[in-house]
Design a protein around this motif. Sequence first.
Motif, PDB file in Angstrom:
ATOM      1  N   GLY A  52       0.842  -1.201   0.000  1.00 49.91           N
ATOM      2  CA  GLY A  52       0.000   0.000   0.000  1.00 49.91           C
ATOM      3  C   GLY A  52       0.871   1.243   0.000  1.00 49.91           C
ATOM      4  N   ALA A  53       1.967   1.192  -0.766  1.00 56.95           N
ATOM      5  CA  ALA A  53       2.938   2.284  -0.733  1.00 56.95           C
ATOM      6  C   ALA A  53       2.283   3.644  -0.987  1.00 56.95           C
ATOM      7  N   VAL A  63      -1.003   4.301  -0.776  1.00 58.14           N
ATOM      8  CA  VAL A  63      -2.329   4.400  -0.149  1.00 58.14           C
ATOM      9  C   VAL A  63      -2.196   5.181   1.173  1.00 58.14           C
ATOM     10  N   PRO A  64      -3.109   6.110   1.444  1.00 53.59           N
ATOM     11  CA  PRO A  64      -3.011   6.869   2.701  1.00 53.59           C
ATOM     12  C   PRO A  64      -3.046   5.968   3.938  1.00 53.59           C
ATOM     13  N   GLU A  65      -2.441   6.475   4.999  1.00 54.88           N
ATOM     14  CA  GLU A  65      -2.308   5.679   6.227  1.00 54.88           C
ATOM     15  C   GLU A  65      -3.658   5.290   6.813  1.00 54.88           C
ATOM     16  N   GLN A  66      -4.690   6.122   6.596  1.00 52.18           N
ATOM     17  CA  GLN A  66      -6.003   5.798   7.184  1.00 52.18           C
ATOM     18  C   GLN A  66      -6.564   4.471   6.664  1.00 52.18           C
ATOM     19  N   TYR A  67      -6.071   3.998   5.515  1.00 53.27           N
ATOM     20  CA  TYR A  67      -6.522   2.693   4.994  1.00 53.27           C
ATOM     21  C   TYR A  67      -5.456   1.619   5.207  1.00 53.27           C
ATOM     22  N   GLY A  68      -4.419   1.945   5.972  1.00 55.63           N
ATOM     23  CA  GLY A  68      -3.377   0.953   6.268  1.00 55.63           C
ATOM     24  C   GLY A  68      -2.155   1.054   5.374  1.00 55.63           C
ATOM     25  N   GLY A  69      -2.122   2.069   4.480  1.00 56.26           N
ATOM     26  CA  GLY A  69      -0.982   2.190   3.563  1.00 56.26           C
ATOM     27  C   GLY A  69       0.124   3.068   4.118  1.00 56.26           C
ATOM     28  N   GLN A  70       1.073   3.403   3.238  1.00 56.78           N
ATOM     29  CA  GLN A  70       2.258   4.144   3.663  1.00 56.78           C
ATOM     30  C   GLN A  70       2.180   5.623   3.322  1.00 56.78           C
ATOM     31  N   GLY A  71       1.237   6.003   2.450  1.00 57.97           N
ATOM     32  CA  GLY A  71       1.073   7.417   2.116  1.00 57.97           C
ATOM     33  C   GLY A  71       2.237   8.012   1.346  1.00 57.97           C
ATOM     34  N   LEU A  72       2.964   7.180   0.590  1.00 60.22           N
ATOM     35  CA  LEU A  72       4.090   7.701  -0.197  1.00 60.22           C
ATOM     36  C   LEU A  72       3.605   8.229  -1.547  1.00 60.22           C
ATOM     37  N   CYS A 126      -3.116  -4.002   2.302  1.00 57.58           N
ATOM     38  CA  CYS A 126      -1.951  -3.271   2.810  1.00 57.58           C
ATOM     39  C   CYS A 126      -1.204  -4.030   3.909  1.00 57.58           C
ATOM     40  N   ASP A 127      -1.857  -4.997   4.565  1.00 57.62           N
ATOM     41  CA  ASP A 127      -1.087  -5.741   5.591  1.00 57.62           C
ATOM     42  C   ASP A 127      -0.609  -7.094   5.068  1.00 57.62           C
TER      43      ASP A 127
END
Length: 390
Positions: free
Chosen positions: A53-54, A56-65, A116-117
């Motif tokens: 989830g590179a 993907v925003p953190e609110q969905y479990g991603g990294q927000g890159l 993402c996990d």
Amino acid sequence: MALFELTELQQQIRSEAERFCREQLGPFASPMDDDEHWPDEIFPMLGAQGYLGATVPEQYGGQGLGLLEAGLICEVMNKWNPAIGLSWAAHDNLCVNNIYRNANEDQRRRYLPGLCDGSLVGALGLTEPGAGSDALGSMATTAVRDGDEYILNGSKIFITNGPIADIVLVYAKTDLSASAHGISAFIVETDTPGFAVAQKMIKQGYRGSQTGELVFDDCRVAVENRLGEENAGVAIVMSGLDLERAFLALGCVGTTERALELALEHSENRRQFDQPIGEFQAIAHKLADMWVSLETSRTFCYRVLDMCQRAADGAPDPLIARYAAAAILYAAEANTAATNEAVQIHGGSGFMWEMEINRLYRSAKLLEIGAGTSEVRRNIIAASLRSDGL
Ligand SMILES: Cc1cc2nc3c(=O)[nH]c(=O)nc-3n(C[C@H](O)[C@H](O)[C@H](O)COP(=O)(O)OP(=O)(O)OC[C@H]3O[C@@H](n4cnc5c(N)ncnc54)[C@H](O)[C@@H]3O)c2cc1C
């Protein structure tokens, strides 16, 4: 426009990812290639280490890159373990990034945390036995609305992660009379009745990455799993393909860099006629040419992913499709040439199956074929030049 230095943070992301890929993923490369084997622990491991989830925003479990930062991870993953690099890209870019960009809130919440996990593996199904380069015009997989469901029938071929996927982003025709504008996108859970993996395919390279043919036989998918509006799938396909090309181009750069490292090392260590072979001008010039094409690819591909990020941030660029096609066209052909020359520098040992350079050489060719072939990429660039000029 940046032309092109990485920021300190980007350099740090790249070097930390490179250490992880070299130490943790590199040791899997040879056994995965030998046995065409995908170790089940890889996706959960990537999730635990923060590599899923590179974008993907953190609110969905991603990294927000950003896309370039994710591309730097793609670069070093394909340097140390191309099979994992390809499967990761299919999961994280082709499937997860696409779902994030096009899903509604309910779909994001249902699927992104697992993707993402690493508890869910993703894939993307576009290509069909009769629809490769003409994926949209020749698509034969259909999705017929029946109440609150669509009934999918057809097949998809050469699908990366197909045999191990839990979620497949599938394109199918919802209006047979409307050509490309009759296509819709669906999130299909692979335990849905009517879905099957028809075959796992045996490949010359990226052998640990699992590739398969998928069959849909009256496979019922809930309407709430349609991504975007009905018959609006073409925009999802086309924007996804641009990003896929710009992203995978950096995978080529990583493999080229490793091929050059191996060639340089061998040219110092191997002695013939009482001297290291690197002292022969014929070999030294090959090394010089490989480095020039590596740095040319790298600079161009960083710039193109940066353009994609600016477009994602709200400054759409009408030339994105041309640049994305050009990035992977150049980087993939440079990669094929570099791995070929690196085998040449290795002499007979480079022809041996178990050698790392041989594994890279067998894999490189794919990137001139997958994500649209070199010929299709040239078609896109030429059409854009003719319609938009330089
Ligand atoms: C290992 C692997 C993994 C893949 N992973 C995925 C995946 O995860 N998801 C997915 O959907 N697909 C995937 N693909 C499919 C891939 O995208 C297709 O193979 C590719 O688009 C080419 O299609 P094709 O193989 O049918 O070749 P064809 O379209 O049959 O092309 C054959 C030849 O004709 C040329 N050609 C065709 N049309 C033109 C034209 N208009 N002008 C000039 N030349 C042309 C091509 O360039 C090529 O040289 C994967 C493929 C492989 C091999």
